[in-house]
Structures are given as C-alpha cells and as structure tokens.
Design a protein around this motif. Structure first.
Motif, mmCIF file in Angstrom:
data_model
loop_
_atom_site.group_PDB
_atom_site.id
_atom_site.type_symbol
_atom_site.label_atom_id
_atom_site.label_comp_id
_atom_site.label_asym_id
_atom_site.label_seq_id
_atom_site.Cartn_x
_atom_site.Cartn_y
_atom_site.Cartn_z
ATOM 1 N N GLY A 5 0.824 -1.208 0.000
ATOM 2 C CA GLY A 5 0.000 0.000 0.000
ATOM 3 C C GLY A 5 0.849 1.246 0.000
ATOM 4 N N LYS A 6 1.906 1.251 0.775
ATOM 5 C CA LYS A 6 2.793 2.415 0.828
ATOM 6 C C LYS A 6 3.572 2.555 -0.472
ATOM 7 C CE LYS A 6 4.853 5.894 2.683
ATOM 8 N NZ LYS A 6 4.147 7.144 2.861
ATOM 9 N N PHE A 7 4.025 1.448 -0.979
ATOM 10 C CA PHE A 7 4.842 1.459 -2.189
ATOM 11 C C PHE A 7 4.030 1.868 -3.414
ATOM 12 C CE2 PHE A 7 6.468 -1.039 -5.846
ATOM 13 C CZ PHE A 7 7.627 -0.334 -6.030
ATOM 14 N N GLU A 8 2.817 1.343 -3.525
ATOM 15 C CA GLU A 8 2.015 1.588 -4.717
ATOM 16 C C GLU A 8 1.087 2.778 -4.559
ATOM 17 O OE1 GLU A 8 0.131 -2.168 -5.311
ATOM 18 O OE2 GLU A 8 1.945 -3.059 -6.119
ATOM 19 N N GLY A 9 0.942 3.262 -3.353
ATOM 20 C CA GLY A 9 0.019 4.360 -3.123
ATOM 21 C C GLY A 9 -1.366 3.800 -2.852
ATOM 22 N N LYS A 10 -1.896 4.094 -1.695
ATOM 23 C CA LYS A 10 -3.168 3.502 -1.282
ATOM 24 C C LYS A 10 -4.320 3.900 -2.179
ATOM 25 C CE LYS A 10 -1.723 2.928 3.418
ATOM 26 N NZ LYS A 10 -1.853 3.231 4.791
ATOM 27 N N SER A 11 -4.242 5.072 -2.785
ATOM 28 C CA SER A 11 -5.358 5.505 -3.620
ATOM 29 C C SER A 11 -5.041 5.400 -5.104
ATOM 30 C CB SER A 11 -5.724 6.952 -3.284
ATOM 31 O OG SER A 11 -4.612 7.792 -3.547
ATOM 32 N N GLY A 12 -3.876 4.893 -5.431
ATOM 33 C CA GLY A 12 -3.487 4.803 -6.833
ATOM 34 C C GLY A 12 -4.248 3.720 -7.563
ATOM 35 N N GLU A 13 -4.364 3.889 -8.897
ATOM 36 C CA GLU A 13 -5.062 2.904 -9.704
ATOM 37 C C GLU A 13 -4.372 1.558 -9.645
ATOM 38 O OE1 GLU A 13 -6.126 3.564 -13.819
ATOM 39 O OE2 GLU A 13 -6.706 5.606 -13.287
ATOM 40 N N LYS A 14 -3.064 1.571 -9.676
ATOM 41 C CA LYS A 14 -2.334 0.316 -9.649
ATOM 42 C C LYS A 14 -2.646 -0.447 -8.365
ATOM 43 C CE LYS A 14 2.223 -1.757 -10.066
ATOM 44 N NZ LYS A 14 3.638 -1.553 -10.157
ATOM 45 N N GLY A 15 -2.715 0.254 -7.245
ATOM 46 C CA GLY A 15 -3.029 -0.395 -5.976
ATOM 47 C C GLY A 15 -4.412 -1.012 -5.994
ATOM 48 N N ALA A 16 -5.397 -0.303 -6.542
ATOM 49 C CA ALA A 16 -6.763 -0.819 -6.603
ATOM 50 C C ALA A 16 -6.849 -2.020 -7.532
ATOM 51 C CB ALA A 16 -7.714 0.281 -7.069
ATOM 52 N N ASP A 17 -6.193 -1.943 -8.685
ATOM 53 C CA ASP A 17 -6.202 -3.078 -9.613
ATOM 54 C C ASP A 17 -5.523 -4.296 -9.004
ATOM 55 O OD1 ASP A 17 -7.546 -1.587 -11.491
ATOM 56 O OD2 ASP A 17 -5.744 -1.095 -12.659
ATOM 57 N N GLU A 18 -4.411 -4.069 -8.358
ATOM 58 C CA GLU A 18 -3.695 -5.164 -7.709
ATOM 59 C C GLU A 18 -4.546 -5.781 -6.603
ATOM 60 O OE1 GLU A 18 -0.658 -7.845 -7.044
ATOM 61 O OE2 GLU A 18 -0.793 -6.379 -8.655
ATOM 62 N N PHE A 19 -5.252 -4.938 -5.861
ATOM 63 C CA PHE A 19 -6.110 -5.416 -4.781
ATOM 64 C C PHE A 19 -7.247 -6.260 -5.342
ATOM 65 C CE2 PHE A 19 -9.472 -4.680 -1.568
ATOM 66 C CZ PHE A 19 -8.815 -5.245 -0.486
ATOM 67 N N LYS A 20 -7.871 -5.804 -6.427
ATOM 68 C CA LYS A 20 -8.947 -6.575 -7.058
ATOM 69 C C LYS A 20 -8.427 -7.926 -7.555
ATOM 70 C CE LYS A 20 -11.649 -2.603 -8.550
ATOM 71 N NZ LYS A 20 -12.045 -1.781 -9.696
ATOM 72 N N LYS A 21 -7.255 -7.909 -8.161
ATOM 73 C CA LYS A 21 -6.666 -9.152 -8.652
ATOM 74 C C LYS A 21 -6.386 -10.106 -7.484
ATOM 75 C CE LYS A 21 -3.204 -8.974 -11.666
ATOM 76 N NZ LYS A 21 -1.825 -8.911 -12.183
ATOM 77 N N MET A 22 -5.871 -9.564 -6.387
ATOM 78 C CA MET A 22 -5.588 -10.378 -5.213
ATOM 79 C C MET A 22 -6.875 -10.988 -4.659
ATOM 80 S SD MET A 22 -4.432 -9.370 -1.404
ATOM 81 C CE MET A 22 -6.089 -8.793 -1.188
ATOM 82 N N LEU A 23 -7.948 -10.188 -4.590
ATOM 83 C CA LEU A 23 -9.226 -10.694 -4.085
ATOM 84 C C LEU A 23 -9.774 -11.806 -4.966
ATOM 85 C CD1 LEU A 23 -11.214 -7.559 -2.883
ATOM 86 C CD2 LEU A 23 -10.334 -9.419 -1.510
ATOM 87 N N ASN A 24 -9.705 -11.625 -6.278
ATOM 88 C CA ASN A 24 -10.192 -12.666 -7.181
ATOM 89 C C ASN A 24 -9.373 -13.941 -7.044
ATOM 90 O OD1 ASN A 24 -12.314 -11.173 -8.217
ATOM 91 N ND2 ASN A 24 -11.052 -10.279 -9.842
ATOM 92 N N THR A 25 -8.079 -13.805 -6.952
ATOM 93 C CA THR A 25 -7.212 -14.970 -6.760
ATOM 94 C C THR A 25 -7.534 -15.651 -5.444
ATOM 95 O OG1 THR A 25 -5.459 -13.913 -8.033
ATOM 96 C CG2 THR A 25 -4.811 -15.730 -6.604
ATOM 97 N N GLN A 26 -7.725 -14.856 -4.406
ATOM 98 C CA GLN A 26 -8.021 -15.431 -3.088
ATOM 99 C C GLN A 26 -9.363 -16.156 -3.096
ATOM 100 O OE1 GLN A 26 -5.778 -15.428 -0.533
ATOM 101 N NE2 GLN A 26 -7.192 -16.906 0.319
#
Length: 157
Positions: free
Chosen positions: A120-141
């Motif tokens: 979150g700190k590295f990618e920026g909590k509000s950045g698009e990349k962070g949100a896309d990565e989070f969605k991908k992680m949720l789908n994988t999980q």
C-alpha cells in the motif's frame, strides 16, 4: 509404543486435529486473513533479521519514499510472501502442538498484513495500480478459498 498410543499422546499435548488444522488453514487462506493481525516485531528471512513492525510504522509515517527505501520494499515483499507461504505449508504438513500451530498461523497472517501495508505504501493507497492489484488479489483469493472449501468437503465425505 503402539500407533494408537502415539495419537493419544499427541492429542493430550494439544496436537491440532484434522478439523482444527483445516480451520486454521482455511482462515489463513481466506480474504483479509491479515486484517486486524499484529505485524511481527521482527522476522528472520534468509539469515537476515528485519525489524518489521518498526519498518512498517516508520514507512507509514513518511509522505514520500527514497529510492533506497523503494528498492528495499521491492526486495522485501516477495521474501515476506515466501516466508508466509512456508509457514502455511508447515502448518499444513508439520507435526505441531496446538500452540505451535496457532503461533505459525499468527506469524503467517502478520506477515501477510505487513506485505499489504508495504504494498500500500509502495504503490500508493489511492493509486489505480493499488486498486487493480487489490482486485486481482481478491479474485485470486476467492479461487483459492473455493478450492480449499471443495477439498475440505471431499475430505469430510
């Protein structure tokens, strides 16, 4: 000592049974297993000790990261994931007391939380990349959760 006696002794010292072990594994593999978990004070990975709790706290207080800090985080995130996965595998296959199994679960969940905090700190909590990565992680999980649930159902039959 007979085979049945060994099982009895392990049970008496808190050996996690099949259901207890699967409950911990299922919980660890679920969405947001890391939410609310304590980040370990320190962790040793590949012979190097990281003061993980302090590192996450200090990085969280900074607005911008230096190139050195960014490089350190980039290198540390895969190591934390690998350590959490190793803990999970040991939890799944190791001969552990109940206390050891619970400690492994807590460490793995704490490492996952540290990973998410650092990402979150590295990618920026509000950045698009962070949100896309989070969605991908949720789908994988979700896929992992479903597979684990299906395996649990097969094992219970």
């Amino acid at each position: 000592m007979l085979k049945d006696e060994k099982k009895t002794n392990k049970t008496e010292i808190g050996w996690p049974g099949y259901q207890e072990r699967n409950k911990l594994l299922w919980s660890l593999r679920s969405d947001f297993a890391w939410a609310g978990k304590k980040i370990p004070e320190s962790v040793e990975i590949d012979g190097e000790e990281y003061r993980l709790h302090d590192m996450v706290r200090e990085l969280g207080e900074k607005e911008l990261l230096s190139p050195e800090e960014t490089a350190e985080i980039r290198a540390l995130i895969p190591k934390l994931k690998k350590k959490a996965k190793a803990d999970e595998e040991l939890l799944e296959t190791g001969e552990l007391t109940k206390a050891e199994a619970e400690a492994l679960y807590e460490e793995a969940a704490g490492l996952l939380r540290a990973t998410m905090e650092l990402k979150g700190k590295f990618e920026g909590k509000s950045g698009e990349k962070g949100a896309d990565e989070f969605k991908k992680m949720l789908n994988t999980q979700r896929v992992v959760d479903e597979k684990g649930f299906q395996q649990l159902l097969r094992n219970l039959k």
